[in-house]
Write a protein that holds these residues in place. Sequence first.
Motif, PDB file in Angstrom:
ATOM      1  N   MET A  29      -5.826  23.178  33.797  1.00  0.00           N
ATOM      2  CA  MET A  29      -5.194  22.169  34.636  1.00  0.00           C
ATOM      3  C   MET A  29      -3.823  22.613  35.143  1.00  0.00           C
ATOM      4  O   MET A  29      -3.396  22.217  36.228  1.00  0.00           O
ATOM      5  CB  MET A  29      -5.067  20.854  33.870  1.00  0.00           C
ATOM      6  CG  MET A  29      -6.401  20.201  33.552  1.00  0.00           C
ATOM      7  SD  MET A  29      -7.394  19.816  35.030  1.00  0.00           S
ATOM      8  CE  MET A  29      -8.597  21.144  34.979  1.00  0.00           C
ATOM      9  N   THR A  30      -3.134  23.452  34.377  1.00  0.00           N
ATOM     10  CA  THR A  30      -1.875  24.021  34.881  1.00  0.00           C
ATOM     11  C   THR A  30      -2.139  24.888  36.099  1.00  0.00           C
ATOM     12  O   THR A  30      -1.380  24.862  37.080  1.00  0.00           O
ATOM     13  CB  THR A  30      -1.187  24.837  33.779  1.00  0.00           C
ATOM     14  OG1 THR A  30      -0.913  24.002  32.659  1.00  0.00           O
ATOM     15  CG2 THR A  30       0.128  25.422  34.283  1.00  0.00           C
ATOM     16  N   LEU A  31      -3.221  25.645  36.075  1.00  0.00           N
ATOM     17  CA  LEU A  31      -3.577  26.466  37.230  1.00  0.00           C
ATOM     18  C   LEU A  31      -3.947  25.596  38.435  1.00  0.00           C
ATOM     19  O   LEU A  31      -3.628  25.933  39.574  1.00  0.00           O
ATOM     20  CB  LEU A  31      -4.745  27.387  36.865  1.00  0.00           C
ATOM     21  CG  LEU A  31      -4.429  28.455  35.807  1.00  0.00           C
ATOM     22  CD1 LEU A  31      -5.691  29.179  35.376  1.00  0.00           C
ATOM     23  CD2 LEU A  31      -3.401  29.442  36.339  1.00  0.00           C
ATOM     24  N   VAL A  32      -4.610  24.459  38.183  1.00  0.00           N
ATOM     25  CA  VAL A  32      -4.891  23.521  39.283  1.00  0.00           C
ATOM     26  C   VAL A  32      -3.588  23.023  39.884  1.00  0.00           C
ATOM     27  O   VAL A  32      -3.441  22.940  41.114  1.00  0.00           O
ATOM     28  CB  VAL A  32      -5.748  22.341  38.783  1.00  0.00           C
ATOM     29  CG1 VAL A  32      -5.876  21.273  39.877  1.00  0.00           C
ATOM     30  CG2 VAL A  32      -7.130  22.816  38.366  1.00  0.00           C
ATOM     31  N   GLY A  33      -2.625  22.686  39.032  1.00  0.00           N
ATOM     32  CA  GLY A  33      -1.332  22.244  39.535  1.00  0.00           C
ATOM     33  C   GLY A  33      -0.623  23.308  40.364  1.00  0.00           C
ATOM     34  O   GLY A  33      -0.013  23.010  41.400  1.00  0.00           O
ATOM     35  N   PRO A  57       7.912  39.601  36.461  1.00  0.00           N
ATOM     36  CA  PRO A  57       6.495  39.622  36.877  1.00  0.00           C
ATOM     37  C   PRO A  57       5.906  38.218  36.957  1.00  0.00           C
ATOM     38  O   PRO A  57       6.376  37.277  36.308  1.00  0.00           O
ATOM     39  CB  PRO A  57       5.814  40.452  35.793  1.00  0.00           C
ATOM     40  CG  PRO A  57       6.699  40.312  34.597  1.00  0.00           C
ATOM     41  CD  PRO A  57       8.103  40.187  35.126  1.00  0.00           C
ATOM     42  N   GLN A  58       4.848  38.094  37.758  1.00  0.00           N
ATOM     43  CA  GLN A  58       4.170  36.812  37.886  1.00  0.00           C
ATOM     44  C   GLN A  58       3.664  36.309  36.538  1.00  0.00           C
ATOM     45  O   GLN A  58       3.720  35.108  36.241  1.00  0.00           O
ATOM     46  CB  GLN A  58       2.988  36.937  38.854  1.00  0.00           C
ATOM     47  CG  GLN A  58       3.358  37.274  40.279  1.00  0.00           C
ATOM     48  CD  GLN A  58       2.145  37.289  41.184  1.00  0.00           C
ATOM     49  OE1 GLN A  58       1.173  36.591  40.956  1.00  0.00           O
ATOM     50  NE2 GLN A  58       2.197  38.105  42.224  1.00  0.00           N
ATOM     51  N   ARG A  60      11.638  34.594  26.894  1.00  0.00           N
ATOM     52  CA  ARG A  60      12.909  34.049  27.365  1.00  0.00           C
ATOM     53  C   ARG A  60      12.691  32.906  28.347  1.00  0.00           C
ATOM     54  O   ARG A  60      13.352  31.863  28.275  1.00  0.00           O
ATOM     55  CB  ARG A  60      13.736  35.159  28.023  1.00  0.00           C
ATOM     56  CG  ARG A  60      14.282  36.205  27.049  1.00  0.00           C
ATOM     57  CD  ARG A  60      15.124  37.238  27.782  1.00  0.00           C
ATOM     58  NE  ARG A  60      15.702  38.214  26.866  1.00  0.00           N
ATOM     59  CZ  ARG A  60      16.498  39.205  27.249  1.00  0.00           C
ATOM     60  NH1 ARG A  60      16.803  39.352  28.534  1.00  0.00           N
ATOM     61  NH2 ARG A  60      16.990  40.045  26.355  1.00  0.00           N
ATOM     62  N   LEU A  61      11.776  33.109  29.273  1.00  0.00           N
ATOM     63  CA  LEU A  61      11.497  32.053  30.251  1.00  0.00           C
ATOM     64  C   LEU A  61      10.874  30.834  29.585  1.00  0.00           C
ATOM     65  O   LEU A  61      11.111  29.693  30.014  1.00  0.00           O
ATOM     66  CB  LEU A  61      10.577  32.584  31.350  1.00  0.00           C
ATOM     67  CG  LEU A  61      11.210  33.537  32.369  1.00  0.00           C
ATOM     68  CD1 LEU A  61      10.157  34.047  33.345  1.00  0.00           C
ATOM     69  CD2 LEU A  61      12.333  32.839  33.146  1.00  0.00           C
ATOM     70  N   PHE A  87       4.422  32.494  35.310  1.00  0.00           N
ATOM     71  CA  PHE A  87       3.341  31.535  35.092  1.00  0.00           C
ATOM     72  C   PHE A  87       3.077  31.319  33.599  1.00  0.00           C
ATOM     73  O   PHE A  87       2.762  30.205  33.175  1.00  0.00           O
ATOM     74  CB  PHE A  87       2.056  32.027  35.772  1.00  0.00           C
ATOM     75  CG  PHE A  87       2.140  32.070  37.270  1.00  0.00           C
ATOM     76  CD1 PHE A  87       2.852  31.112  37.971  1.00  0.00           C
ATOM     77  CD2 PHE A  87       1.503  33.072  37.988  1.00  0.00           C
ATOM     78  CE1 PHE A  87       2.926  31.145  39.352  1.00  0.00           C
ATOM     79  CE2 PHE A  87       1.567  33.116  39.370  1.00  0.00           C
ATOM     80  CZ  PHE A  87       2.278  32.151  40.059  1.00  0.00           C
ATOM     81  N   GLY A  88       3.212  32.382  32.808  1.00  0.00           N
ATOM     82  CA  GLY A  88       2.942  32.269  31.384  1.00  0.00           C
ATOM     83  C   GLY A  88       3.927  31.360  30.676  1.00  0.00           C
ATOM     84  O   GLY A  88       3.544  30.626  29.751  1.00  0.00           O
ATOM     85  N   ALA A  89       5.189  31.387  31.089  1.00  0.00           N
ATOM     86  CA  ALA A  89       6.190  30.527  30.461  1.00  0.00           C
ATOM     87  C   ALA A  89       5.884  29.060  30.714  1.00  0.00           C
ATOM     88  O   ALA A  89       5.916  28.229  29.789  1.00  0.00           O
ATOM     89  CB  ALA A  89       7.575  30.877  30.984  1.00  0.00           C
TER      90      ALA A  89
END
Length: 279
Positions: free
Chosen positions: A161-165, A109-110, A23-24, A114-116
Amino acid sequence: MSTTTAAPPRSRPSIGWPRQTLRLTRTEFTLFVRYKTAWMFLALPLFLLFVAMGLPSEDVFPGVSSSTLSMAATLGSIGVIVGVGHASNVFTARRESLVLKRLRVSGVPQLAIFGALTGVVVLFSVLVAVLMAALIFATSGVLPRDPLMLLLAVVLSALSMTLVGLLITPTVRNAEAAQMAAMVPMMILLFASGVFLPMDLLPDTARQVVQLFPATPSSDMAQAAYSGYDVFGGYADAEEPGYLGLWAAALPSVGVMFAWIAVLGLLVRRYFRWDPRQP
């Protein structure tokens, strides 16, 4: 006198994190399409590709020119630009507007949050990579010899790179500051990935160090996927090892990217801020 017994309130059925993530992700997709800055991030890798098209070209391997390798290296910039730029910008803005806090209070949940975002970044990174590959074919007539390796490079780059952001957001106060702060790691990673400076021009020791950066393996894998040569140790001694041999040569780069994803994921879980920064 009659007595009535009130029916017990019905509890709302719980929604699992996979459905919440889906959904997200739909919401993230809609917001991404409507966000003008996101389109700017998507356009920057295309700009770098057009710059690489104008570089002088000479044969590096039989049937593979330096221009083709430069254009292939720009595919490694997609995750750097979109992941670092978009993630840091939108999540900082949502944190300051209390959107993230309301999501957490509501029980999301986190992993779903973050997954979306990560899923949308990966999706658009792959779409841009397909468009860039089509432009490379239109201008040079070259197609990647190993499309699967190219796809894996783009996906893993977008993830890391998303995690770096996301790690940038705890250090800044607002979205404007996030855009400025994201430029520093973005430029460092672009230089390290060989987009502006071919890694073959570096000394062996410097190249070995740079190859441990999170963005460099994706560019190396993109060049290997296009050329079919083992370019992970440089162009000078590169050989054409065949399909399985090329994947064997790419395993260290894949391992470096997975290691960065694991480390960055732990850092995001530990240091990400859900509450607005106090002035």
